[in-house]
Write an enzyme that holds these catalytic residues in place. Structure first.
Site, mmCIF file in Angstrom:
data_model
loop_
_atom_site.group_PDB
_atom_site.id
_atom_site.type_symbol
_atom_site.label_atom_id
_atom_site.label_comp_id
_atom_site.label_asym_id
_atom_site.label_seq_id
_atom_site.Cartn_x
_atom_site.Cartn_y
_atom_site.Cartn_z
ATOM 1 N N MET A 38 -11.181 -6.747 5.392
ATOM 2 C CA MET A 38 -10.476 -5.650 6.073
ATOM 3 C C MET A 38 -10.118 -6.081 7.498
ATOM 4 S SD MET A 38 -10.136 -3.170 3.902
ATOM 5 C CE MET A 38 -9.390 -1.995 5.050
ATOM 6 N N MET B 229 -12.399 2.968 -1.773
ATOM 7 C CA MET B 229 -13.166 3.263 -0.556
ATOM 8 C C MET B 229 -13.970 4.521 -0.855
ATOM 9 S SD MET B 229 -10.128 2.374 2.119
ATOM 10 C CE MET B 229 -8.904 2.536 0.846
ATOM 11 N N ASP C 272 -4.957 2.843 -2.722
ATOM 12 C CA ASP C 272 -6.128 3.141 -1.883
ATOM 13 C C ASP C 272 -6.789 4.444 -2.296
ATOM 14 O OD1 ASP C 272 -6.159 1.029 0.191
ATOM 15 O OD2 ASP C 272 -4.169 1.813 0.684
ATOM 16 N N MET D 94 -9.763 7.063 -1.556
ATOM 17 C CA MET D 94 -10.706 7.468 -0.489
ATOM 18 C C MET D 94 -11.352 8.784 -0.866
ATOM 19 S SD MET D 94 -8.321 6.751 2.806
ATOM 20 C CE MET D 94 -7.270 5.299 2.916
ATOM 21 N N HIS E 131 -8.023 -0.333 -4.601
ATOM 22 C CA HIS E 131 -8.997 -0.520 -3.508
ATOM 23 C C HIS E 131 -9.832 0.747 -3.403
ATOM 24 C CE1 HIS E 131 -9.500 -1.057 1.175
ATOM 25 N NE2 HIS E 131 -10.645 -1.191 0.535
ATOM 26 N N ASP F 119 -6.148 -6.601 4.618
ATOM 27 C CA ASP F 119 -5.633 -5.232 4.512
ATOM 28 C C ASP F 119 -5.811 -4.517 5.838
ATOM 29 O OD1 ASP F 119 -4.920 -2.690 3.651
ATOM 30 O OD2 ASP F 119 -6.666 -2.406 2.345
ATOM 31 N N SER G 82 0.844 -1.197 0.000
ATOM 32 C CA SER G 82 0.000 0.000 0.000
ATOM 33 C C SER G 82 0.881 1.250 0.000
ATOM 34 C CB SER G 82 -0.910 0.019 1.233
ATOM 35 O OG SER G 82 -1.500 1.306 1.320
ATOM 36 N N HIS H 166 -0.748 -1.737 -4.176
ATOM 37 C CA HIS H 166 -2.104 -1.528 -3.641
ATOM 38 C C HIS H 166 -2.372 -0.029 -3.612
ATOM 39 C CE1 HIS H 166 -5.607 -2.753 -1.184
ATOM 40 N NE2 HIS H 166 -5.363 -1.678 -0.445
HETATM 41 C C1 DX5 Z 1 -6.709 1.392 5.013
HETATM 42 C C2 DX5 Z 1 -6.122 1.037 3.684
HETATM 43 C C3 DX5 Z 1 -4.894 0.227 3.758
HETATM 44 C C4 DX5 Z 1 -3.730 0.876 4.466
HETATM 45 C C5 DX5 Z 1 -2.924 -0.249 5.074
HETATM 46 O O1 DX5 Z 1 -7.952 1.926 4.823
HETATM 47 O O2 DX5 Z 1 -7.062 0.300 2.924
HETATM 48 O O3 DX5 Z 1 -4.500 -0.289 2.495
HETATM 49 O O4 DX5 Z 1 -2.911 1.648 3.643
HETATM 50 O O5 DX5 Z 1 -1.919 0.301 5.834
HETATM 51 P P1 DX5 Z 1 -1.204 -0.462 7.032
HETATM 52 O O6 DX5 Z 1 -0.502 -1.659 6.423
HETATM 53 O O7 DX5 Z 1 -0.300 0.565 7.549
HETATM 54 O O8 DX5 Z 1 -2.272 -0.877 8.001
HETATM 55 ZN ZN ZN Z 2 -6.425 -0.743 1.118
#
Ligand code: DX5
Ligand code: ZN
Length: 216
Positions: free
Chosen positions: A138, A68, A35, A37, A66, A176, A8, A33
């Site tokens: 998750m 969100m 993310d 948001m 991913h 994750d 990530s 990965h």
């Molecule tokens: C959280 C994300 C993750 C995050 C994981 O909402 O979906 O992908 O970046 O980070 P770590 O490995 O630091 O928990």
């Molecule tokens: Zn993620």
């Protein structure tokens, strides 16, 4: 058994993303990965389509997106065009789950569905029959990197069992949130095969060594 690490980049040095990606490539990381948001589905805002498009021009690594976001269906075409290889969206989002799966299936992308910690395993069962590539369990509440791991072993086992009993032996289970050298063995024992890791991978001195630890 599949044994993959998806890094990530939320925890990476974002102003030096290209060199961070080269580091991932040379450290044995399998996927990137990404993310996304929107500040509505989760209480944080990250990056989106133009950043993914730039990354995709600079690497051949598999781009594991991913989402969100509140209405993933609306943006499937955009993420596909920006170079996503896998699009994972949340079952708790406002978009119709089946319609969103179909929209992803109309692209070249693999389909993943994600479930937050409070969402039961049973909620994803009907969609496993839709030929998903992956279910993301998750292990933190989505929204931020660096949170503490929540043990979802029972949920992982239930999903694995359902998939096996229904002939979906290739279904990948991804985890994750809070994955490091201590928590990786827990999720792998339960049946997870794709480990997302952010803060752990980017804070260690030797990333290749850390990837080796995650892969066990
Ligand atoms: C959280 C994300 C993750 C995050 C994981 O909402 O979906 O992908 O970046 O980070 P770590 O490995 O630091 O928990
Ligand atoms: Zn993620």
């Amino acid at each position: 058994m599949v044994n993959l690490v998806s890094a990530s980049i939320l925890s990476s040095d974002l102003l030096n993303l290209e060199s961070e990606i080269r580091k991932l490539e040379s450290s044995g990381v399998d996927w990137i990965h990404f993310d996304v948001m929107d500040g509505v589905f989760v209480p944080n805002i990250s990056y989106g389509i133009p950043v993914l498009a730039q990354i995709s021009k600079k690497t051949d690594m598999f781009l594991d997106v991913h989402l969100m976001i509140t209405d993933p269906l609306k943006y499937i075409g955009d993420f596909d065009k920006a170079g996503a290889d896998m699009i994972t969206f949340h079952i708790e989002s406002a978009s119709d789950t089946t319609e969103t799966i179909r929209a992803i299936q109309q692209t070249e992308c693999n389909v993943g569905i994600a479930a937050k910690p409070d969402t039961p395993a049973e909620a994803v069962f009907p969609y496993i029959d839709e030929h998903l590539t992956m279910v993301l369990v998750m292990t933190v509440e989505p929204g931020f990197g660096g949170q503490s791991f929540m043990d979802m072993s029972e949920k992982i086992r239930k999903i694995r069992r359902y998939a096996d009993e229904h002939g979906f032996h290739d279904l990948l289970i991804q985890v994750d949130g809070g994955i490091d050298d201590k928590t990786a063995p827990i999720v792998k024992k339960a049946g997870a095969e794709v480990l997302v890791s952010g803060s752990y991978l980017f804070k260690v001195d030797n990333m290749a060594d850390a990837v080796g630890k995650l892969k066990g």
